[in-house]
Design an enzyme around this catalytic site. Structure first.
Site, PDB file in Angstrom:
ATOM      1  N   ARG A  52      24.668 -42.506  30.791  1.00 28.90           N
ATOM      2  CA  ARG A  52      24.917 -43.949  30.697  1.00 28.90           C
ATOM      3  C   ARG A  52      26.345 -44.299  31.110  1.00 28.90           C
ATOM      4  NH1 ARG A  52      20.914 -46.693  28.217  1.00 28.90           N
ATOM      5  NH2 ARG A  52      19.472 -45.588  26.834  1.00 28.90           N
ATOM      6  N   LYS A 160      13.189 -31.342  21.608  1.00 27.24           N
ATOM      7  CA  LYS A 160      12.568 -31.790  20.371  1.00 27.24           C
ATOM      8  C   LYS A 160      13.471 -32.840  19.716  1.00 27.24           C
ATOM      9  CE  LYS A 160      14.981 -29.548  16.845  1.00 27.24           C
ATOM     10  NZ  LYS A 160      15.375 -30.018  15.533  1.00 27.24           N
ATOM     11  N   ASP A 189      11.710 -25.488  22.616  1.00 30.56           N
ATOM     12  CA  ASP A 189      12.151 -25.154  21.270  1.00 30.56           C
ATOM     13  C   ASP A 189      13.122 -23.996  21.417  1.00 30.56           C
ATOM     14  OD1 ASP A 189      12.609 -24.360  18.703  1.00 30.56           O
ATOM     15  OD2 ASP A 189      10.504 -24.256  18.104  1.00 30.56           O
ATOM     16  N   HIS A 190      14.438 -24.274  21.239  1.00 33.87           N
ATOM     17  CA  HIS A 190      15.429 -23.251  21.548  1.00 33.87           C
ATOM     18  C   HIS A 190      15.335 -22.036  20.642  1.00 33.87           C
ATOM     19  CE1 HIS A 190      17.624 -25.489  18.361  1.00 33.87           C
ATOM     20  NE2 HIS A 190      18.127 -24.296  18.081  1.00 33.87           N
ATOM     21  N   LYS A 194      15.633 -16.949  21.104  1.00 25.26           N
ATOM     22  CA  LYS A 194      16.231 -15.863  20.340  1.00 25.26           C
ATOM     23  C   LYS A 194      15.531 -14.545  20.657  1.00 25.26           C
ATOM     24  CE  LYS A 194      18.873 -18.686  17.873  1.00 25.26           C
ATOM     25  NZ  LYS A 194      20.334 -18.682  17.971  1.00 25.26           N
ATOM     26  N   HIS A 252      10.331 -25.461  15.047  1.00 31.22           N
ATOM     27  CA  HIS A 252      10.906 -24.130  14.816  1.00 31.22           C
ATOM     28  C   HIS A 252      10.024 -23.260  13.912  1.00 31.22           C
ATOM     29  CE1 HIS A 252      14.274 -25.712  16.813  1.00 31.22           C
ATOM     30  NE2 HIS A 252      15.005 -26.088  15.794  1.00 31.22           N
ATOM     31  N   LYS A 352      19.436 -27.530   4.209  1.00 27.87           N
ATOM     32  CA  LYS A 352      20.852 -27.692   4.528  1.00 27.87           C
ATOM     33  C   LYS A 352      21.698 -27.308   3.313  1.00 27.87           C
ATOM     34  CE  LYS A 352      20.553 -29.879   8.617  1.00 27.87           C
ATOM     35  NZ  LYS A 352      21.180 -29.375   9.855  1.00 27.87           N
TER      36      LYS A 352
END
Length: 504
Positions: A52, A160, A189-190, A194, A252, A352
């Site tokens: 942007r 995501k 999905d990172h 892994k 995930h 968290k």
């Protein structure tokens, strides 16, 4: 990344929408740097940033190169930096503008392809909010940039979250499939970048000692933990709309569940693997309103201490309402109704502000019969377990019992550890390298298919409905720096089990 026979990707141009955002500088450009360093990206490659902000290409390159040097670190190779600088450009404007921005993008693509002699293979990375996905994709397609012709390909990667619930996921899938073929859509999905996640299939199906016991006859239960010691940071506004369940579980955690529980695919081809993953999602027992109350737990962190430092409660974060009911913790008991896993619960949790950052899959096996040891000093037999460590340290631990040396029969716990960095050497990775490379190759194995996305939301949506209908009680209900609310411990205690918090 050498599971494929192809050493380099096809020559192509990568277009990043949202190029001035955090994801681009922290993950995408460093991942591209490592791919180029290891020889996976050919010379005929270029990047176009779209954002942007009204920036010149020189201003964008200057900032992105500065960020790249910062995230890659002191070992940055100037030759690779120069290579990227030469092949990076930018155009900015209003994403809602059907003409100016997308006309500029089309012209810049043509100019870039000609300058660097790149065939017209293009993939678009949507590092933008999900509500813009179909709108931006439609404008790309309208300009003819999504059309595959003359043997050239067009692919679209979407970050995501893919929808907020079942209905929104269905609508988004429908809108994108009106524009593109499913084979052009890569829902990323990172976590699947892994190494340990990718190794699950090799570990299970490439070793004959594990697969025969990977079932209800030997496994007592499975625990999957995705714990984070950080809070929501500056993402209070986003997180207050999402919450832990939406943010982590349909993507995930369910990917980890499916790879752990799936049947052997007939090959490593994308749809062969994803067909088996989809079967697991369809086999997860749906949650009734009563099940939600009995088999799910939500929590929100209050004040606490982590690593000796006082941290604020969630409700004290900027852009978070002081009476917010948004959960920062979620735990579920999943039941997979198929032959392999009948009667084996899968306990999953994410939260968290927990004591440490840790993601793992624990396979807890059943106890061996005790009759042989009843006249010895052994009081009880420890259960065997396999732990797949996903992050921060990737590896595998096998836990078993052994006799303690001495004249009497006594047993003690023994751990056999495999650590990726110790065995194969330290590999610097963002988790995005494999996924970007696979998209360039056209390998969608590690990306979610439309039916998988919808099946995931079909499991989660009834939980969201009940949680939205019944206000949370006693929030905040766990201290920052703890392993979550007491109700989560009770969830397993009701089954005479407990969370394993001491897994290293």
């Amino acid at each position: 990344m050498d599971s494929t026979n192809q050493k380099q990707s096809d020559p192509c141009i990568m277009v990043i929408f949202g190029a001035t955002g955090d994801l681009t500088k922290r993950k995408l450009f460093p991942a591209l740097y490592y791919l180029r360093k290891d020889g996976f990206i050919p010379d005929k490659f270029a990047i176009i940033g779209v954002g942007r902000q009204e920036l010149s290409s020189e201003e964008f390159k200057s900032q992105i190169i500065k960020d790249l040097k910062g995230f890659v670190g002191k070992n940055t190779e100037s030759e690779i930096i120069d290579w990227f600088e030469e092949r990076t450009s930018y155009t900015g404007g209003d994403f809602d503008d059907d003409k100016a921005l997308f006309s500029d993008l089309k012209s810049l693509l043509e100019e870039t392809a000609e300058t660097h002699s790149i065939p017209k293979n293009i993939f678009f990375y949507m590092a933008i909010p999900p509500f813009l996905f179909s709108n931006v994709a439609a404008k790309v397609v309208k300009r003819g940039l999504g059309t595959e012709e003359e043997g050239y390909w067009r692919r679209f990667i979407f970050e995501k979250p893919f929808g907020r619930d079942l209905e929104s996921a269905k609508q988004l899938n429908s809108e994108l499939l009106d524009l593109l073929d499913e084979r052009q859509i890569y829902r990323i999905d990172h976590y699947l970048g892994k190494e340990t996640v990718q190794n699950i299939l090799v570990f299970r199906f490439g070793n004959s000692i594990f697969e025969p016991i990977w079932n209800r006859n030997y496994v007592d239960h499975v625990q999957i933990t995705v714990a984070e010691d950080l809070g929501v940071g500056t993402r209070g506004g986003y997180y207050n709309r999402a919450g832990a369940l939406r943010d982590m579980v349909p993507n995930h955690i369910f990917q980890l569940v499916t790879l752990t529980a799936m049947e052997p695919p007939v090959s490593f081809e994308a749809d062969a693997v994803r067909n088996e993953q989809a079967k697991i999602l369809r086999a997860v027992k749906p949650f009734s309103p009563e099940n939600v109350l009995e088999e799910t737990v939500r929590g929100q962190y209050g004040k606490g201490i982590i690593d000796g430092e006082n941290v604020r409660a969630y409700r004290e974060i900027e852009d978070v309402d002081e009476t917010s009911d948004t959960e920062t913790y979620a735990a579920l008991k999943l039941t997979i109704d198929n032959w392999r896993w009948a009667g084996v619960p899968f306990y999953v949790r994410t939260g968290k502000r927990m004591p440490r950052k840790h993601t793992s899959i624990m396979i807890q096996f059943k106890k061996a019969p005790f009759m042989l040891f009843q006249d010895t000093n052994v009081q009880h037999l420890r259960r065997n377990r396999i732990v797949l460590h996903i992050q921060p340290d990737e590896g595998i631990t096998l836990h078993f019992g052994a006799k303690i040396p001495g004249p009497v029969v006594q047993t003690g716990p023994v751990d056999m550890d495999f650590d990726y960095s110790d065995h194969f050497g330290e590999t610097i990775s963002t988790g995005y390298e494999r996924l970007l490379f696979d998209c360039m190759l056209g390998d969608a194995t590690l990306f979610q298919r439309a039916d998988m996305v919808e099946s995931s939301w079909r499991i989660v949506s009834p939980i969201l409905d009940v949680w939205n209908a019944i206000p949370a009680r006693a929030f905040p209900n766990y201290e920052a720096g703890s392993w979550g609310p007491a109700e989560a411990d009770e969830l397993l205690a009701n089954d005479q089990r407990s969370w394993k918090n001491d897994i290293d």
